[in-house]
Design a protein around this motif. Sequence first.
Motif, PDB file in Angstrom:
ATOM      1  N   MET A   1     -43.078  14.893 -18.890  1.00  0.00           N
ATOM      2  CA  MET A   1     -43.237  13.475 -19.271  1.00  0.00           C
ATOM      3  C   MET A   1     -42.488  12.616 -18.267  1.00  0.00           C
ATOM      4  O   MET A   1     -41.281  12.677 -18.158  1.00  0.00           O
ATOM      5  N   LEU A   5     -40.264   2.874 -15.426  1.00  0.00           N
ATOM      6  CA  LEU A   5     -39.785   1.590 -15.910  1.00  0.00           C
ATOM      7  C   LEU A   5     -40.885   0.538 -15.816  1.00  0.00           C
ATOM      8  O   LEU A   5     -40.976  -0.345 -16.668  1.00  0.00           O
ATOM      9  N   VAL A  69     -37.362   0.711 -29.411  1.00  0.00           N
ATOM     10  CA  VAL A  69     -36.794   1.726 -28.515  1.00  0.00           C
ATOM     11  C   VAL A  69     -36.932   1.271 -27.063  1.00  0.00           C
ATOM     12  O   VAL A  69     -35.968   1.276 -26.291  1.00  0.00           O
ATOM     13  N   ARG A  72     -34.733  -1.804 -26.262  1.00  0.00           N
ATOM     14  CA  ARG A  72     -33.322  -1.476 -26.044  1.00  0.00           C
ATOM     15  C   ARG A  72     -33.130  -0.824 -24.678  1.00  0.00           C
ATOM     16  O   ARG A  72     -32.214  -1.150 -23.921  1.00  0.00           O
ATOM     17  N   LEU A  73     -34.059   0.055 -24.351  1.00  0.00           N
ATOM     18  CA  LEU A  73     -33.988   0.760 -23.070  1.00  0.00           C
ATOM     19  C   LEU A  73     -33.993  -0.236 -21.919  1.00  0.00           C
ATOM     20  O   LEU A  73     -33.172  -0.168 -21.000  1.00  0.00           O
ATOM     21  N   PHE A  77     -30.987  -1.164 -19.334  1.00  0.00           N
ATOM     22  CA  PHE A  77     -31.181  -0.965 -17.903  1.00  0.00           C
ATOM     23  C   PHE A  77     -30.911  -2.250 -17.130  1.00  0.00           C
ATOM     24  O   PHE A  77     -30.174  -2.252 -16.143  1.00  0.00           O
ATOM     25  N   MET A  81     -28.078  -3.071 -14.337  1.00  0.00           N
ATOM     26  CA  MET A  81     -28.396  -3.527 -12.979  1.00  0.00           C
ATOM     27  C   MET A  81     -27.670  -4.838 -12.673  1.00  0.00           C
ATOM     28  O   MET A  81     -27.214  -5.053 -11.542  1.00  0.00           O
ATOM     29  N   PHE A  87     -21.269  -6.210  -8.722  1.00  0.00           N
ATOM     30  CA  PHE A  87     -20.366  -5.392  -7.923  1.00  0.00           C
ATOM     31  C   PHE A  87     -20.383  -5.823  -6.462  1.00  0.00           C
ATOM     32  O   PHE A  87     -19.345  -5.862  -5.800  1.00  0.00           O
TER      33      PHE A  87
ATOM     34  N   VAL B   3     -34.918  -0.982  -8.919  1.00  0.00           N
ATOM     35  CA  VAL B   3     -34.380   0.385  -8.887  1.00  0.00           C
ATOM     36  C   VAL B   3     -35.234   1.296  -9.762  1.00  0.00           C
ATOM     37  O   VAL B   3     -35.624   0.925 -10.864  1.00  0.00           O
ATOM     38  N   LEU B   5     -36.163   5.049 -11.654  1.00  0.00           N
ATOM     39  CA  LEU B   5     -35.507   6.167 -12.317  1.00  0.00           C
ATOM     40  C   LEU B   5     -35.424   7.359 -11.374  1.00  0.00           C
ATOM     41  O   LEU B   5     -34.458   8.118 -11.398  1.00  0.00           O
ATOM     42  N   ILE B   8     -32.439   7.036  -9.301  1.00  0.00           N
ATOM     43  CA  ILE B   8     -31.216   7.343 -10.042  1.00  0.00           C
ATOM     44  C   ILE B   8     -31.088   8.852 -10.235  1.00  0.00           C
ATOM     45  O   ILE B   8     -30.009   9.427 -10.066  1.00  0.00           O
ATOM     46  N   GLU B  65     -17.520   4.484  -8.980  1.00  0.00           N
ATOM     47  CA  GLU B  65     -17.513   3.506 -10.079  1.00  0.00           C
ATOM     48  C   GLU B  65     -18.877   3.462 -10.762  1.00  0.00           C
ATOM     49  O   GLU B  65     -18.969   3.272 -11.966  1.00  0.00           O
ATOM     50  N   LEU B  66     -19.935   3.646  -9.952  1.00  0.00           N
ATOM     51  CA  LEU B  66     -21.282   3.515 -10.503  1.00  0.00           C
ATOM     52  C   LEU B  66     -21.799   4.799 -11.145  1.00  0.00           C
ATOM     53  O   LEU B  66     -22.715   4.762 -11.973  1.00  0.00           O
ATOM     54  N   VAL B  69     -22.091   4.762 -14.838  1.00  0.00           N
ATOM     55  CA  VAL B  69     -23.133   3.814 -15.255  1.00  0.00           C
ATOM     56  C   VAL B  69     -24.501   4.478 -15.173  1.00  0.00           C
ATOM     57  O   VAL B  69     -25.281   4.451 -16.129  1.00  0.00           O
ATOM     58  N   PHE B  70     -24.768   5.111 -14.052  1.00  0.00           N
ATOM     59  CA  PHE B  70     -26.059   5.764 -13.871  1.00  0.00           C
ATOM     60  C   PHE B  70     -26.211   6.946 -14.825  1.00  0.00           C
ATOM     61  O   PHE B  70     -27.294   7.185 -15.357  1.00  0.00           O
ATOM     62  N   ARG B  72     -24.914   7.291 -17.789  1.00  0.00           N
ATOM     63  CA  ARG B  72     -25.196   6.826 -19.136  1.00  0.00           C
ATOM     64  C   ARG B  72     -26.647   6.348 -19.236  1.00  0.00           C
ATOM     65  O   ARG B  72     -27.361   6.646 -20.193  1.00  0.00           O
ATOM     66  N   LEU B  73     -27.078   5.644 -18.213  1.00  0.00           N
ATOM     67  CA  LEU B  73     -28.448   5.139 -18.173  1.00  0.00           C
ATOM     68  C   LEU B  73     -29.455   6.281 -18.302  1.00  0.00           C
ATOM     69  O   LEU B  73     -30.382   6.230 -19.104  1.00  0.00           O
ATOM     70  N   ASP B  76     -29.298   7.935 -21.801  1.00  0.00           N
ATOM     71  CA  ASP B  76     -29.978   7.100 -22.794  1.00  0.00           C
ATOM     72  C   ASP B  76     -31.485   7.207 -22.645  1.00  0.00           C
ATOM     73  O   ASP B  76     -32.204   7.375 -23.633  1.00  0.00           O
ATOM     74  N   PHE B  77     -31.929   7.119 -21.427  1.00  0.00           N
ATOM     75  CA  PHE B  77     -33.374   7.158 -21.203  1.00  0.00           C
ATOM     76  C   PHE B  77     -33.951   8.493 -21.650  1.00  0.00           C
ATOM     77  O   PHE B  77     -34.940   8.541 -22.378  1.00  0.00           O
ATOM     78  N   ALA B  80     -34.039   8.832 -25.355  1.00  0.00           N
ATOM     79  CA  ALA B  80     -35.107   8.015 -25.937  1.00  0.00           C
ATOM     80  C   ALA B  80     -36.457   8.706 -25.758  1.00  0.00           C
ATOM     81  O   ALA B  80     -37.278   8.737 -26.674  1.00  0.00           O
ATOM     82  N   MET B  81     -36.651   9.283 -24.583  1.00  0.00           N
ATOM     83  CA  MET B  81     -37.914   9.973 -24.327  1.00  0.00           C
ATOM     84  C   MET B  81     -38.052  11.203 -25.232  1.00  0.00           C
ATOM     85  O   MET B  81     -39.144  11.506 -25.711  1.00  0.00           O
ATOM     86  N   ALA B  82     -36.948  11.875 -25.465  1.00  0.00           N
ATOM     87  CA  ALA B  82     -36.987  13.034 -26.362  1.00  0.00           C
ATOM     88  C   ALA B  82     -37.386  12.574 -27.770  1.00  0.00           C
ATOM     89  O   ALA B  82     -38.196  13.224 -28.433  1.00  0.00           O
TER      90      ALA B  82
END
Lengths: 324, 324
Positions: A1, A5, A69, A72-73, A77, A81, A87, B3, B5, B8, B65-66, B69-70, B72-73, B76-77, B80-82
């Motif tokens: 899958m 985005l 869902v 929120r995603l 995101f 960004m 940054f 950006v 996925l 990332i 630092e990033l 962030v990536f 977690r992103l 989460d993604f 959510a897909m699961a």
Amino acid sequence: MDVNLRQIRAFLAVVGLGGFTRAASALNISQPALTIRIRQLEDQIGLKLFDRNTRSVQLTRVGQELLPVFQRLMRDFDSAMADIREFSEEPRGTIRVAVLPSFAAGPLPALIADFRTRNPRVSFVLKDAVGKRVLAMVRNDEVDFGIGVGGVDEPDLDTIEVCEDRLVLVYPQGHAAGDLPQATVPVISQFPLVLMDKDTSVRRLVDEAFAAAGSIATPACEATYMSTAVSMVRAGLGLAILPASAIEIRGFTDIATRPIDDVGFVRRIVIIKRRGSSLLPAVEEFTKALLAAVTGCRPASGGCLDLQVENGGAKALAMGIQGQ
Amino acid sequence: MDVNLRQIRAFLAVVGLGGFTRAASALNISQPALTIRIRQLEDQIGLKLFDRNTRSVQLTRVGQELLPVFQRLMRDFDSAMADIREFSEEPRGTIRVAVLPSFAAGPLPALIADFRTRNPRVSFVLKDAVGKRVLAMVRNDEVDFGIGVGGVDEPDLDTIEVCEDRLVLVYPQGHAAGDLPQATVPVISQFPLVLMDKDTSVRRLVDEAFAAAGSIATPACEATYMSTAVSMVRAGLGLAILPASAIEIRGFTDIATRPIDDVGFVRRIVIIKRRGSSLLPAVEEFTKALLAAVTGCRPASGGCLDLQVENGGAKALAMGIQGQ
DNA sequence: TTGCATTTATAAGAAATCCATATTAATGCA
DNA sequence: TGCATTAATATGGATTTCTTATAAATGCAA
């Protein structure tokens, strides 16, 4: 899958605008392209998201359940960004610096204070360290950069000239040293001397300058801290040779300083960075600010840190002193 | 800033595996492709993420630092897909059904109970409604589907035959009606009748069947609820004509039922769905289960809901009765 | 009932993107 | 100093994505 985005954005646009044609123009793509994106998304997740015909586009039950869902995603995101963008646009993060004690106690606090008023999200970790420790900390990535003494020529480190810091003779007010026509190595050598510890860059410089003048620096007393050396001078134990920038020699009326009339009694203060290592934007900003602040007292203009000329750099320096 | 996925994921792969070549093979792409992806990401965010040369790949401070962030992103993604995947694989959600009272009180509870043991994440909202209300609720999207009486032929609704439900004559035990050789409209009409309210599908059916037999159904009493009608029969007020599936006529020893020997005294139970409207996978599953359960008593096999034959459907029905 | 207007779906060629192979350049190590 | 390893570059090809043009469907109005 393999959901994109762009597919999710397309989904949300169709939901938000209630139609493919409107959503497509909002996304700046053609309507057929959008149709394909939505179909791709539906194919990927194996669920129909819209019941659509030429007259109406409606979320399916599945679409209704999945809408929050996806919302929120996308929100997460986009906010991530936005954070990342900040940054690069607004410096932030923690800057770690290894600094010579004299510089850390001298101009640096004012520079940091000034920088932080303009970049409040930047914090600093200062590690004051002598001579080679600064190099080591930069090399080990314990700090983002160092402020140390020039003359290093390591292959893995880059240096940027910041300013010069003269070594001056420190003597008790009224001492004979003040009346000498010239303060040269041979003359100085005749007085008892209070010198810094062997580990310090000041002492290394003194030793080298004496050697260059064909002499050997022989201490009557040694001190690890400059404040100790100053106390010794005030107690009449001898004359000290210390950086003109040293905060420890200021504010006393019973001691005086004078330049030493020999070459070599000057140390070059440099920024030391690891070669080929990218820094935080905040660090780049700060070193830029640092260099700009000392413009008026950089080697090129013949100035050095103890000059109190009228410019931003000197003002920052003065603030630093007052701040202490 | 656009950006991806994939960018990332590429970043995280390089971090995780500590090199472009290894990461590329893990991502099933070539190393140059990965190099480009990383550069794209860096260009997009305007920040260098790795300090890399041919011998080492290291995160920059910015990269450090990033990284969270990536991470977690992506986490989460992926989660959510699961979730979304489970949506199609394991039915879930709330199924809203409009059901005729007799069906709701009869076989439905057992079917639901059985379905929920296999699909615990599915919940049900049952709305029992008479005749046309079922249609209206389906049409207004108040429910996902309806279980109602056949014979509807609306252009915006689809129907699926479920089973047949005979109307039977309900009479007190020992009543003369039990001894009649045949229970036909002319015969029945000679007894006082307890009929359902005009709004009900049962009454409509009775009226039509009487009309087809050249007669008119004349009630001695009318009732809105079947239980009331049954009570009237037990009190000797007359004979009732009720669905054989009606739970209200079971469990009493002082009343009996017999089929009515005229055509027309049968109602077809159908599933009613909005045409062109996609349902939750759970709904599809459930209607499939419903149809499978009643296989043994569907019109094609001559059965109907009141048959107690030996199969899954009949067992579910029996369970439903016991469950009540 | 019949055309009209609107909207989504489809087709096909064009544009853009992405990728893999081959090669180069750099760098630590023997 | 040569070797081995690894990231960067170049280039042609494969894939994807897009746009334009067109078709099909459908509500609405005459």
